[in-house]
Structure formats: structure tokens, C-alpha cells
Design an enzyme around this catalytic site. Sequence first.
Site, PDB file in Angstrom:
ATOM      1  N   ARG A  37       0.825  -1.214   0.000  1.00  0.00           N
ATOM      2  CA  ARG A  37       0.000   0.000   0.000  1.00  0.00           C
ATOM      3  C   ARG A  37       0.858   1.262   0.000  1.00  0.00           C
ATOM      4  O   ARG A  37       0.337   2.364   0.134  1.00  0.00           O
ATOM      5  CB  ARG A  37      -0.915   0.024   1.230  1.00  0.00           C
ATOM      6  CG  ARG A  37      -1.830  -1.176   1.337  1.00  0.00           C
ATOM      7  CD  ARG A  37      -2.887  -1.173   0.255  1.00  0.00           C
ATOM      8  NE  ARG A  37      -3.744  -2.358   0.329  1.00  0.00           N
ATOM      9  CZ  ARG A  37      -4.653  -2.669  -0.567  1.00  0.00           C
ATOM     10  NH1 ARG A  37      -4.826  -1.897  -1.625  1.00  0.00           N
ATOM     11  NH2 ARG A  37      -5.400  -3.753  -0.437  1.00  0.00           N
ATOM     12  N   HIS A  67       5.619  -9.383  -6.665  1.00  0.00           N
ATOM     13  CA  HIS A  67       4.343  -8.716  -6.945  1.00  0.00           C
ATOM     14  C   HIS A  67       4.497  -7.220  -6.712  1.00  0.00           C
ATOM     15  O   HIS A  67       4.949  -6.784  -5.659  1.00  0.00           O
ATOM     16  CB  HIS A  67       3.245  -9.277  -6.036  1.00  0.00           C
ATOM     17  CG  HIS A  67       1.848  -9.034  -6.538  1.00  0.00           C
ATOM     18  ND1 HIS A  67       1.362  -7.766  -6.802  1.00  0.00           N
ATOM     19  CD2 HIS A  67       0.841  -9.898  -6.834  1.00  0.00           C
ATOM     20  CE1 HIS A  67       0.111  -7.861  -7.228  1.00  0.00           C
ATOM     21  NE2 HIS A  67      -0.228  -9.140  -7.263  1.00  0.00           N
ATOM     22  N   TYR A  70      -0.042  -2.700  -4.871  1.00  0.00           N
ATOM     23  CA  TYR A  70      -1.387  -2.470  -5.388  1.00  0.00           C
ATOM     24  C   TYR A  70      -1.614  -1.017  -5.781  1.00  0.00           C
ATOM     25  O   TYR A  70      -2.501  -0.715  -6.588  1.00  0.00           O
ATOM     26  CB  TYR A  70      -2.435  -2.848  -4.333  1.00  0.00           C
ATOM     27  CG  TYR A  70      -2.488  -4.312  -3.988  1.00  0.00           C
ATOM     28  CD1 TYR A  70      -2.487  -5.283  -4.981  1.00  0.00           C
ATOM     29  CD2 TYR A  70      -2.559  -4.724  -2.666  1.00  0.00           C
ATOM     30  CE1 TYR A  70      -2.556  -6.632  -4.667  1.00  0.00           C
ATOM     31  CE2 TYR A  70      -2.634  -6.064  -2.333  1.00  0.00           C
ATOM     32  CZ  TYR A  70      -2.629  -7.022  -3.330  1.00  0.00           C
ATOM     33  OH  TYR A  70      -2.695  -8.344  -3.010  1.00  0.00           O
ATOM     34  N   HIS A 107      -0.914  -5.755 -11.443  1.00  0.00           N
ATOM     35  CA  HIS A 107      -2.270  -5.526 -11.913  1.00  0.00           C
ATOM     36  C   HIS A 107      -2.212  -4.445 -12.990  1.00  0.00           C
ATOM     37  O   HIS A 107      -1.684  -3.354 -12.733  1.00  0.00           O
ATOM     38  CB  HIS A 107      -3.156  -5.054 -10.764  1.00  0.00           C
ATOM     39  CG  HIS A 107      -3.357  -6.092  -9.700  1.00  0.00           C
ATOM     40  ND1 HIS A 107      -4.119  -5.860  -8.574  1.00  0.00           N
ATOM     41  CD2 HIS A 107      -2.902  -7.365  -9.588  1.00  0.00           C
ATOM     42  CE1 HIS A 107      -4.130  -6.945  -7.820  1.00  0.00           C
ATOM     43  NE2 HIS A 107      -3.394  -7.871  -8.420  1.00  0.00           N
ATOM     44  N   GLU A 142      -1.496  -9.555 -14.915  1.00  0.00           N
ATOM     45  CA  GLU A 142      -2.392 -10.451 -14.196  1.00  0.00           C
ATOM     46  C   GLU A 142      -3.806 -10.349 -14.759  1.00  0.00           C
ATOM     47  O   GLU A 142      -4.305  -9.253 -15.026  1.00  0.00           O
ATOM     48  CB  GLU A 142      -2.398 -10.112 -12.702  1.00  0.00           C
ATOM     49  CG  GLU A 142      -3.252 -11.061 -11.876  1.00  0.00           C
ATOM     50  CD  GLU A 142      -3.071 -10.880 -10.388  1.00  0.00           C
ATOM     51  OE1 GLU A 142      -3.946 -11.347  -9.634  1.00  0.00           O
ATOM     52  OE2 GLU A 142      -2.062 -10.278  -9.963  1.00  0.00           O
ATOM     53  N   ASP A 176      -5.167 -15.722 -12.657  1.00  0.00           N
ATOM     54  CA  ASP A 176      -5.696 -15.845 -11.299  1.00  0.00           C
ATOM     55  C   ASP A 176      -7.054 -16.534 -11.376  1.00  0.00           C
ATOM     56  O   ASP A 176      -7.977 -16.036 -12.032  1.00  0.00           O
ATOM     57  CB  ASP A 176      -5.830 -14.455 -10.671  1.00  0.00           C
ATOM     58  CG  ASP A 176      -6.245 -14.493  -9.211  1.00  0.00           C
ATOM     59  OD1 ASP A 176      -7.339 -15.027  -8.928  1.00  0.00           O
ATOM     60  OD2 ASP A 176      -5.490 -13.981  -8.366  1.00  0.00           O
ATOM     61  N   HIS A 179      -9.982 -14.453 -10.087  1.00  0.00           N
ATOM     62  CA  HIS A 179     -10.274 -13.329 -10.976  1.00  0.00           C
ATOM     63  C   HIS A 179     -10.984 -13.768 -12.251  1.00  0.00           C
ATOM     64  O   HIS A 179     -11.962 -13.131 -12.664  1.00  0.00           O
ATOM     65  CB  HIS A 179      -8.976 -12.602 -11.344  1.00  0.00           C
ATOM     66  CG  HIS A 179      -8.327 -11.906 -10.202  1.00  0.00           C
ATOM     67  ND1 HIS A 179      -7.120 -11.251 -10.307  1.00  0.00           N
ATOM     68  CD2 HIS A 179      -8.705 -11.763  -8.902  1.00  0.00           C
ATOM     69  CE1 HIS A 179      -6.786 -10.744  -9.141  1.00  0.00           C
ATOM     70  NE2 HIS A 179      -7.727 -11.041  -8.268  1.00  0.00           N
ATOM     71  N   HIS A 211      -2.138 -17.931 -10.166  1.00  0.00           N
ATOM     72  CA  HIS A 211      -2.564 -17.648  -8.797  1.00  0.00           C
ATOM     73  C   HIS A 211      -3.727 -18.579  -8.498  1.00  0.00           C
ATOM     74  O   HIS A 211      -4.788 -18.474  -9.139  1.00  0.00           O
ATOM     75  CB  HIS A 211      -3.009 -16.194  -8.654  1.00  0.00           C
ATOM     76  CG  HIS A 211      -1.891 -15.220  -8.577  1.00  0.00           C
ATOM     77  ND1 HIS A 211      -2.070 -13.857  -8.723  1.00  0.00           N
ATOM     78  CD2 HIS A 211      -0.559 -15.397  -8.332  1.00  0.00           C
ATOM     79  CE1 HIS A 211      -0.901 -13.241  -8.592  1.00  0.00           C
ATOM     80  NE2 HIS A 211       0.025 -14.156  -8.365  1.00  0.00           N
ATOM     81  N   ASP A 224     -13.825  -9.956  -6.981  1.00  0.00           N
ATOM     82  CA  ASP A 224     -12.439 -10.161  -6.556  1.00  0.00           C
ATOM     83  C   ASP A 224     -12.317 -10.290  -5.043  1.00  0.00           C
ATOM     84  O   ASP A 224     -11.691  -9.456  -4.368  1.00  0.00           O
ATOM     85  CB  ASP A 224     -11.539  -9.028  -7.066  1.00  0.00           C
ATOM     86  CG  ASP A 224     -10.061  -9.265  -6.735  1.00  0.00           C
ATOM     87  OD1 ASP A 224      -9.711 -10.377  -6.296  1.00  0.00           O
ATOM     88  OD2 ASP A 224      -9.257  -8.332  -6.915  1.00  0.00           O
ATOM     89  N   HIS A 226     -11.027 -13.329  -2.587  1.00  0.00           N
ATOM     90  CA  HIS A 226     -10.443 -14.661  -2.554  1.00  0.00           C
ATOM     91  C   HIS A 226     -10.962 -15.460  -1.364  1.00  0.00           C
ATOM     92  O   HIS A 226     -11.227 -14.909  -0.293  1.00  0.00           O
ATOM     93  CB  HIS A 226      -8.920 -14.571  -2.454  1.00  0.00           C
ATOM     94  CG  HIS A 226      -8.278 -13.912  -3.629  1.00  0.00           C
ATOM     95  ND1 HIS A 226      -6.922 -13.952  -3.850  1.00  0.00           N
ATOM     96  CD2 HIS A 226      -8.790 -13.197  -4.668  1.00  0.00           C
ATOM     97  CE1 HIS A 226      -6.630 -13.288  -4.950  1.00  0.00           C
ATOM     98  NE2 HIS A 226      -7.760 -12.813  -5.465  1.00  0.00           N
ATOM     99  N   GLU A 256      -2.893 -17.384  -2.973  1.00  0.00           N
ATOM    100  CA  GLU A 256      -3.137 -16.059  -2.391  1.00  0.00           C
ATOM    101  C   GLU A 256      -4.418 -16.107  -1.553  1.00  0.00           C
ATOM    102  O   GLU A 256      -5.190 -15.158  -1.508  1.00  0.00           O
ATOM    103  CB  GLU A 256      -3.297 -15.009  -3.480  1.00  0.00           C
ATOM    104  CG  GLU A 256      -2.061 -14.694  -4.265  1.00  0.00           C
ATOM    105  CD  GLU A 256      -2.325 -13.610  -5.288  1.00  0.00           C
ATOM    106  OE1 GLU A 256      -1.460 -12.761  -5.472  1.00  0.00           O
ATOM    107  OE2 GLU A 256      -3.422 -13.610  -5.893  1.00  0.00           O
TER     108      GLU A 256
END
Length: 279
Positions: A37, A67, A70, A107, A142, A176, A179, A211, A224, A226, A256
Amino acid sequence: MLHIGCHLSSSKGFAAMGRQALELDADTFQFFTRNPRGSKAKDLDPADAAALVSLMEEHSFAPIIAHAPYTLNLCGAEEKNRVFARETMADDLRRMEHVPGQYYNFHPGSHVGQGVETGITLIAEGLNAILTPDQTTTVLLETMAGKGSEVGGRFEELREILDRVELSGKMGVCLDTCHVSDGGYDIIGDLDGVLTEFDRVIGLDRLKAIHLNDSKNPIGARKDRHARIGEGFIGLEALARVVRHPALKDLPFCLETPNELPGYAREIALMRQQAEQLQ
């Protein structure tokens, strides 16, 4: 053999993540390059990175996945946000060269009202500014759930980005399972059909990692969220078909799911067991 791992904390360094993966019976893993973040990255210790490279060679690891945070958005509406994303990703890719030959997943971004076509154009422009001919890291787009103004909820959108990247040989895709199901692709009832469509639109040679996640929502929900393996709408049986599928079985799979380390260990063991069963 199923190559499977989970998302690990990078707070203790590269080699520590490798050792932790081995404790979980994993032979790959994923980690955030920096605060997911935020923007600040820890100083990189080349000796620590070299220790991970040695451990991975000794234990025959599959490629690992870094990764991106975000917060990055290559197709943001404000130029300062796009510049921030490009600079951060370029720095990440320079750092990844200390562990050569791995994957860097991100992403694609949200067009925030500018429209999908503009989003695709800006993402490709950003990648063209970042990628270098001598990098060993493969950058992965992704597959997304298509919530809000996300780009990448359809295979065609990812293909358009790939077509516009000049150094396209440095690019791949990470699929994913949560997703794509939330995005409307029926991996539960027609996995073969989804992979055939992926191959037609993008090409299975572009698919580099999976993923592996269950979903808290039914197909096409575009949410989205998980879920742990077997506790969502996709279910264990369908995810077992994913890890056994001949077109996918040699790829690195990364969990994930909302878990702590003991839960990841159980899911890794469960999916290894499922992969060994006959189709």
C-alpha cells in the site's frame, strides 16, 4: 511434479523467504517488492539475494514471483500517478536482477473513467518506458476480475497490451483463478474451453504462472474476493482439475488465499495430493 507455493512476507529478506518456503514444502513463492500500500522499499542486500539464488538452485525451485504494490496504476488519470508507477516498477526491475530469471507480476491498472482503450494505450506506453533489452525478469500481466474500471478483465484487453509492447518477449501473463471466474470465465464447468479461448486470444506460450485461489463469489460477480481452497464457489474439485491440467501442470502455482502459514502448509499439501491423483 506440482510447483506450488504461497505469498510470503519479505520483511526478513530473500534467503529467509526461501527457507520458509522449504518449511512449507513449497518450491516457489510470491512476495511484495515493497509495502503493498506504499512506495518505500527496503535496502537490498546483494549477499542475501545471492543466498536465495543458491538455495533455489540447490532445491530445484520453479521461478518465484515478485508482486508490484497495489497502489501502482500505469493508466491513472493524473500524469504524476503514472510517473510514480513507472519509476517504482523500473526500480523493482533493477532490484530483481539480483535474483535473475524470475517473474514480476502486476495488476494492469484502472482507467478511472478514461475508457478501456485509453487505459490499454497508457499501460503499453508505461511498459515501453520501463522494459530494457538486457533484463532477465519476465513481467506478467495479471488477469483481473473486471470490477469497476479495471483493465484486464477480458483476455482481449491483455492481448492488446501485449501487442503494443515493443519488447514483447519480456512479457507474459499470470492467470488468477478467482479473478477469471469472477470475470465470467467458466473454469468450473469448462476449463478446457477457457484455456482454448486463452490460447486463441493470447497464446498459452504467454502463460507463465497461476494464482490458485477459490472465490467468495459466483462466476461473473466481478468482485475479486479470494477464499480458501474448497471454501468458495469454485471448489476443490475444479481447482484440482486446474493443477492437473496438462497445459498448466508445469507452471508455478501461488496461493493467495486468506491464510496464515499453517493454513498455507495445509493447502500446499492438499493440492500436491490432488495433483498426484489420476484425472
